[in-house]
Design an enzyme around this catalytic site. Structure first.
Site, mmCIF file in Angstrom:
data_model
loop_
_atom_site.group_PDB
_atom_site.id
_atom_site.type_symbol
_atom_site.label_atom_id
_atom_site.label_comp_id
_atom_site.label_asym_id
_atom_site.label_seq_id
_atom_site.Cartn_x
_atom_site.Cartn_y
_atom_site.Cartn_z
ATOM 1 N N ASP A 42 0.841 -1.188 0.000
ATOM 2 C CA ASP A 42 0.000 0.000 0.000
ATOM 3 C C ASP A 42 0.882 1.245 0.000
ATOM 4 O O ASP A 42 1.767 1.372 0.859
ATOM 5 C CB ASP A 42 -0.840 0.038 1.290
ATOM 6 C CG ASP A 42 -2.304 -0.263 1.062
ATOM 7 O OD1 ASP A 42 -2.777 -0.107 -0.073
ATOM 8 O OD2 ASP A 42 -2.958 -0.655 2.031
ATOM 9 N N GLU A 64 -5.192 4.159 -3.585
ATOM 10 C CA GLU A 64 -6.614 4.372 -3.348
ATOM 11 C C GLU A 64 -7.174 5.471 -4.259
ATOM 12 O O GLU A 64 -6.504 6.459 -4.540
ATOM 13 C CB GLU A 64 -6.857 4.772 -1.892
ATOM 14 C CG GLU A 64 -6.627 3.656 -0.896
ATOM 15 C CD GLU A 64 -7.044 4.040 0.520
ATOM 16 O OE1 GLU A 64 -7.691 5.086 0.710
ATOM 17 O OE2 GLU A 64 -6.726 3.272 1.452
ATOM 18 N N GLU A 121 -14.092 -2.106 -1.809
ATOM 19 C CA GLU A 121 -14.303 -2.157 -0.352
ATOM 20 C C GLU A 121 -15.638 -1.572 0.059
ATOM 21 O O GLU A 121 -15.977 -0.431 -0.295
ATOM 22 C CB GLU A 121 -13.174 -1.427 0.385
ATOM 23 C CG GLU A 121 -13.350 -1.496 1.910
ATOM 24 C CD GLU A 121 -12.134 -1.065 2.698
ATOM 25 O OE1 GLU A 121 -12.228 -1.040 3.941
ATOM 26 O OE2 GLU A 121 -11.099 -0.765 2.084
ATOM 27 N N LYS A 147 -0.396 -0.614 -4.307
ATOM 28 C CA LYS A 147 -1.827 -0.331 -4.328
ATOM 29 C C LYS A 147 -2.050 1.139 -4.029
ATOM 30 O O LYS A 147 -1.421 1.703 -3.131
ATOM 31 C CB LYS A 147 -2.597 -1.187 -3.317
ATOM 32 C CG LYS A 147 -4.113 -0.926 -3.351
ATOM 33 C CD LYS A 147 -4.882 -1.957 -2.545
ATOM 34 C CE LYS A 147 -4.771 -1.770 -1.052
ATOM 35 N NZ LYS A 147 -5.372 -0.470 -0.592
#
Length: 256
Positions: free
Chosen positions: A82, A114, A181, A112
């Site tokens: 992340d 967001e 999510e 990753k």
């Protein structure tokens, strides 16, 4: 042989579900890998292990430090790191530097990021062009907690379309997979059907191409469980009991 990002896309085509969990240390990484987990996310949920209230305080240095430990324990699973808050949002150059460190220093095989707004999509495209595999993440994005909260996303027709558009844009930008999510299961199913890259669900229903959980939630070690997590064993109770038994034996002159 190590699992690759390209292999996950092939598994989607074959209908093979992808198993993902988080790890922040060598021991957990080694155990998850030996148990056959396909993808290990060194997530910014590292915040839990460091005692932070949210994921926002986690730094890139902390992420790299812990990812190195995970890397030492993993032989087969794909390791995704992340990129933490404010390690990629300022500019494409900042994102390139952070993602490059994730691969060069931490030994991760992908990062990753967001969000799915245009600036993020452009960043994903530039990273992919540089040879850095990128996993997207839409829906509930914890790094946006002060803007979105921790509630389920995609509940109105407008928000549903927004998430669908973001998923398609991330795929076109070259993302090899997308985490969905805390969104309605029917929306997750539609996104999964629309994309040719795999979706990894967390609180997004059973129709995603794979599932991910925070390992401390799965093991019953977290102080607060999200509503979509499942506790498979309560290690908090087991550890407390073991420590109490040890303490009693020491105090009663029974150990060693």
């Amino acid at each position: 042989m190590s699992i690759t990002a390209r292999q996950l896309i092939q598994w989607k085509q074959q209908g093979r579900k992808i198993v993902a969990l988080t790890a922040w240390d060598y021991i957990t990484g080694r155990l998850l890998d030996a148990a056959g987990v396909d993808l290990i996310l060194v997530g910014d949920t590292l915040a839990i292990a460091l005692g932070y209230e949210t994921t926002l305080p986690v730094t890139l240095e902390e992420m790299i430090h812990h990812a190195k430990a995970v890397r030492r324990g993993v032989k087969r699973a794909l390791i995704v790191l992340d990129l933490p808050f404010l390690s990629y949002q300022e500019s494409v150059q900042q994102a390139m530097h952070s993602a490059g460190r994730a691969l060069k220093e931490a030994g991760a095989q992908a990062v990753k990021i967001e969000g799915g707004h245009p600036a993020t999509v452009e960043t994903v495209a530039r990273l992919v062009q540089a040879g850095i595999p990128v996993m997207g993440h839409i829906g509930l994005t914890p790094q946006s907690i002060h803007q979105l909260g921790l509630k389920q996303q995609g509940k109105t027709p407008t928000d549903e379309q927004k998430l669908m558009d973001e998923a398609i844009a991330l795929e076109k930008a070259g993302a090899f997979s997308i985490v969905l999510e805390h969104i309605p299961s029917d929306l997750a199913a539609r996104i999964t059907q629309e994309l040719t890259i795999p979706t990894i669900g967390i609180g997004a229903g059973s129709e995603c191409d794979g599932q991910v959980l925070v390992t401390s939630d799965l093991l019953g070690l977290s102080e607060r469980q999200p509503p979509f997590a499942k506790v498979y064993v309560n290690l908090s109770e087991a550890i407390a009991q073991a420590v109490q038994d040890y303490a009693a034996e020491v105090r009663e002159h029974k150990f060693p």
